[in-house]
Design a protein around this motif. Structure first.
Motif, short mmCIF file in Angstrom:
data_model
loop_
_atom_site.label_atom_id
_atom_site.label_comp_id
_atom_site.label_asym_id
_atom_site.label_seq_id
_atom_site.Cartn_x
_atom_site.Cartn_y
_atom_site.Cartn_z
N GLY A 48 0.76 -1.26 0.08
CA GLY A 48 0.05 0.15 0.10
C GLY A 48 0.97 1.18 -0.13
N TYR A 92 -0.56 -3.69 -3.66
CA TYR A 92 -1.86 -3.90 -2.96
C TYR A 92 -1.59 -3.48 -1.36
N ASP A 93 -2.93 -3.46 -0.85
CA ASP A 93 -2.89 -2.87 0.59
C ASP A 93 -2.93 -4.15 1.55
N ARG A 94 -3.12 -5.03 1.02
CA ARG A 94 -3.11 -6.39 1.99
C ARG A 94 -2.58 -7.66 1.26
#
Length: 105
Positions: A48, A92-94
């Motif tokens: 992220g 991506y954030d996760r």
């Protein structure tokens, strides 16, 4: 980022649902060979954050640049992270892990 999505589709043999990407490994051992604890720490600090220089990644994980550079090259070559004009990126954030363990034959 498009290269990462294409690599993930090829690795899984199928398209991921719209908006989702996945990366498959043929075995637990193969995954552990790529996502060692130190490399996983790198991916976690990159999640992220957008593009980062390799030196910034090394600073954020508090490790020697040369060692982090080698780990980043492994992650790039395996398709876990991508290269951009500004550095390296895990867009991506996760991170979600899902795996199956089958009984020995």
């Amino acid at each position: 980022m498009e290269a990462l999505a294409d690599a993930m589709k090829a690795a899984t043999g199928q398209a991921a649902p719209r908006g989702e990407c996945s990366l498959s490994f043929p075995s637990w051992e193969a995954m552990h060979g790529i996502l060692t604890p130190k490399r996983l720490e790198i991916v976690k600090v990159m999640a992220g954050q957008g593009p980062l220089t390799m030196r910034e990644v090394a600073r954020r994980v508090g490790r020697d640049f040369k060692a982090v550079h080698a780990d980043l090259e492994t992650l790039l070559n395996s398709g876990v992270i991508d290269r951009s004009n500004e550095g390296v990126v895990f867009p991506y954030d996760r991170i979600h892990f899902e795996f199956e363990i089958e009984s020995a034959a």
